[in-house]
Motif scaffolding. Structure first.
Motif, mmCIF file in Angstrom:
data_model
loop_
_atom_site.group_PDB
_atom_site.id
_atom_site.type_symbol
_atom_site.label_atom_id
_atom_site.label_comp_id
_atom_site.label_asym_id
_atom_site.label_seq_id
_atom_site.Cartn_x
_atom_site.Cartn_y
_atom_site.Cartn_z
ATOM 1 N N UNK A 38 0.848 -1.190 0.000
ATOM 2 C CA UNK A 38 0.000 0.000 0.000
ATOM 3 C C UNK A 38 0.884 1.240 0.000
ATOM 4 N N UNK A 39 1.646 1.349 -1.083
ATOM 5 C CA UNK A 39 2.550 2.471 -1.255
ATOM 6 C C UNK A 39 4.012 2.101 -1.094
ATOM 7 N N UNK A 40 4.278 0.908 -0.557
ATOM 8 C CA UNK A 40 5.656 0.464 -0.358
ATOM 9 C C UNK A 40 5.813 -0.929 -0.973
ATOM 10 N N UNK A 41 6.536 -1.007 -2.086
ATOM 11 C CA UNK A 41 6.796 -2.307 -2.691
ATOM 12 C C UNK A 41 5.658 -2.812 -3.553
ATOM 13 N N UNK A 42 5.774 -4.043 -3.998
ATOM 14 C CA UNK A 42 4.811 -4.589 -4.962
ATOM 15 C C UNK A 42 3.478 -4.950 -4.320
ATOM 16 N N UNK A 43 2.472 -5.121 -5.174
ATOM 17 C CA UNK A 43 1.133 -5.465 -4.697
ATOM 18 C C UNK A 43 1.035 -6.918 -4.259
ATOM 19 N N UNK A 45 2.365 -8.072 -1.642
ATOM 20 C CA UNK A 45 2.584 -8.112 -0.195
ATOM 21 C C UNK A 45 1.476 -8.907 0.493
ATOM 22 N N UNK A 46 1.824 -9.443 1.656
ATOM 23 C CA UNK A 46 0.881 -10.230 2.451
ATOM 24 C C UNK A 46 0.561 -9.520 3.761
ATOM 25 N N UNK A 47 -0.427 -10.057 4.465
ATOM 26 C CA UNK A 47 -0.734 -9.516 5.789
ATOM 27 C C UNK A 47 0.473 -9.653 6.702
ATOM 28 N N UNK A 48 1.179 -10.759 6.637
ATOM 29 C CA UNK A 48 2.380 -10.928 7.460
ATOM 30 C C UNK A 48 3.402 -9.841 7.174
ATOM 31 N N UNK A 49 3.523 -9.430 5.910
ATOM 32 C CA UNK A 49 4.453 -8.349 5.567
ATOM 33 C C UNK A 49 4.047 -7.053 6.247
ATOM 34 N N UNK A 50 2.747 -6.771 6.264
ATOM 35 C CA UNK A 50 2.299 -5.535 6.900
ATOM 36 C C UNK A 50 2.477 -5.592 8.412
ATOM 37 N N UNK A 51 2.185 -6.730 9.007
ATOM 38 C CA UNK A 51 2.399 -6.875 10.453
ATOM 39 C C UNK A 51 3.874 -6.684 10.781
ATOM 40 N N UNK A 52 4.749 -7.269 9.976
ATOM 41 C CA UNK A 52 6.192 -7.135 10.213
ATOM 42 C C UNK A 52 6.624 -5.676 10.140
ATOM 43 N N UNK A 53 6.056 -4.913 9.213
ATOM 44 C CA UNK A 53 6.409 -3.496 9.092
ATOM 45 C C UNK A 53 5.964 -2.721 10.324
ATOM 46 N N UNK A 111 -12.237 -9.027 -4.845
ATOM 47 C CA UNK A 111 -10.902 -8.869 -5.418
ATOM 48 C C UNK A 111 -11.009 -8.823 -6.940
ATOM 49 N N UNK A 112 -10.094 -8.083 -7.533
ATOM 50 C CA UNK A 112 -9.995 -8.038 -8.994
ATOM 51 C C UNK A 112 -8.522 -8.021 -9.371
ATOM 52 N N UNK A 113 -8.121 -8.987 -10.162
ATOM 53 C CA UNK A 113 -6.724 -9.106 -10.577
ATOM 54 C C UNK A 113 -5.778 -9.137 -9.381
ATOM 55 N N UNK A 114 -6.206 -9.849 -8.346
ATOM 56 C CA UNK A 114 -5.335 -10.071 -7.197
ATOM 57 C C UNK A 114 -5.298 -8.956 -6.180
ATOM 58 N N UNK A 115 -6.106 -7.909 -6.371
ATOM 59 C CA UNK A 115 -6.135 -6.795 -5.412
ATOM 60 C C UNK A 115 -7.586 -6.435 -5.110
ATOM 61 N N UNK A 116 -7.768 -5.699 -4.022
ATOM 62 C CA UNK A 116 -9.093 -5.200 -3.659
ATOM 63 C C UNK A 116 -9.132 -3.698 -3.933
ATOM 64 N N UNK A 145 -4.932 3.400 -3.172
ATOM 65 C CA UNK A 145 -4.026 2.335 -3.606
ATOM 66 C C UNK A 145 -4.742 1.006 -3.370
ATOM 67 N N UNK A 146 -4.950 0.206 -4.410
ATOM 68 C CA UNK A 146 -5.620 -1.083 -4.210
ATOM 69 C C UNK A 146 -4.901 -1.915 -3.146
ATOM 70 N N UNK A 147 -5.673 -2.614 -2.340
ATOM 71 C CA UNK A 147 -5.119 -3.428 -1.260
ATOM 72 C C UNK A 147 -4.748 -4.808 -1.820
ATOM 73 N N UNK A 148 -3.534 -5.281 -1.567
ATOM 74 C CA UNK A 148 -3.170 -6.617 -2.040
ATOM 75 C C UNK A 148 -4.152 -7.670 -1.543
ATOM 76 N N UNK A 149 -4.516 -8.584 -2.415
ATOM 77 C CA UNK A 149 -5.461 -9.621 -2.027
ATOM 78 C C UNK A 149 -4.990 -10.447 -0.864
ATOM 79 N N UNK A 150 -3.673 -10.713 -0.800
ATOM 80 C CA UNK A 150 -3.140 -11.525 0.297
ATOM 81 C C UNK A 150 -3.086 -10.758 1.611
ATOM 82 N N UNK A 151 -3.274 -9.442 1.559
ATOM 83 C CA UNK A 151 -3.467 -8.668 2.787
ATOM 84 C C UNK A 151 -4.927 -8.762 3.216
ATOM 85 N N UNK A 152 -5.820 -8.459 2.286
ATOM 86 C CA UNK A 152 -7.249 -8.423 2.621
ATOM 87 C C UNK A 152 -7.750 -9.767 3.131
#
Length: 225
Positions: A38-43, A45-53, A111-116, A145-152
């Motif tokens: 969501x503004x940092x890196x590719x779409x 990303x996963x929920x674990x990536x956001x938690x780690x940040x 989701x659409x094309x892997x993002x929300x 910024x579309x939310x990565x599907x693996x985050x949502x």
């Protein structure tokens, strides 16, 4: 105090620009987070990536920070309390409630094309968006910024019951403290029902007070800190 600011779906750290400026003038150190995907890196990303940040920001803070989560990111703030119960001074939730263990993070829209993507304003008609004029809505939609599907669709994992001892402040924008208390009493927000120290603060705004009431929101956050 360091105040970590986590915006909700479709937003990056710039959503907090006006709030952060006001907090600095009040003597605090705001740290707006731009999350992976969501503004940092590719779409991808996963929920674990956001938690780690978020946890990296907690670990890098000076002293014990206050962690602020807006809307869906209330769950990210709560996950920080779960993972770092001795390092988080307080959690502030703005217009959102943490989901429980084993539930999807934010699978609210298709989701659409892997993002929300942002679904438009129809789902937010009424109190959510009543204080956003056409200019503000246009600026908002231009910045989403579309939310990565693996985050949502990521599954929330909560493991440490010491999270319930971390003080929580619930800022109530498009709903009232009385409504929030009723939802908690009814069992709709099981996580907050177990919190030892829970405070409610009202703010007369829609769902995005960082855009429509930034100075007032900053004063409330400074008081909470």
């Amino acid at each position: 105090m360091d105040i970590l600011l986590i915006a909700g779906l479709w937003l990056d750290g710039s959503a907090w620009d006006d709030v952060a400026s006001a907090l600095r003038s009040l003597g605090h150190r705001p740290v707006p987070l731009t999350l992976p995907g969501q503004g940092d890196g590719p779409s991808s990303a996963t929920l674990d990536d956001q938690v780690a940040a978020v946890l990296a920001a907690v670990d890098a803070a000076s002293g014990k920070p206050m962690v602020v989560g807006h809307s869906a990111a209330a769950t990210l703030a709560w996950l920080a309390a779960d993972a770092r119960p001795d390092q988080v001074a307080k959690v502030v939730l703005i217009g959102g409630f943490p989901v429980g263990d084993g539930r999807p993070y934010a699978d609210f829209f298709p989701l659409r094309d892997g993002v929300m993507p942002f679904p438009g304003w129809d789902p937010f008609a009424g109190p959510d968006s009543a204080d956003l004029d056409e200019e503000a809505r246009h600026a908002f939609t231009a910045a989403v910024i579309p939310v990565p599907g693996d985050v949502a669709t990521g599954i929330v994992r909560l493991t440490d019951e010491r999270r319930f001892t971390v003080p929580v402040v619930l800022v109530c924008p498009e709903f009232t403290p009385a409504q929030a208390q009723a939802w908690i009493n009814a069992g709709d927000v099981a996580e907050l029902a177990q919190v030892t120290h829970l405070e409610f603060i009202d703010i007369d705004s829609g769902h995005w007070p960082m855009h429509t009431k930034p100075a007032e929101l900053a004063r409330l956050l400074a008081a909470a800190a």
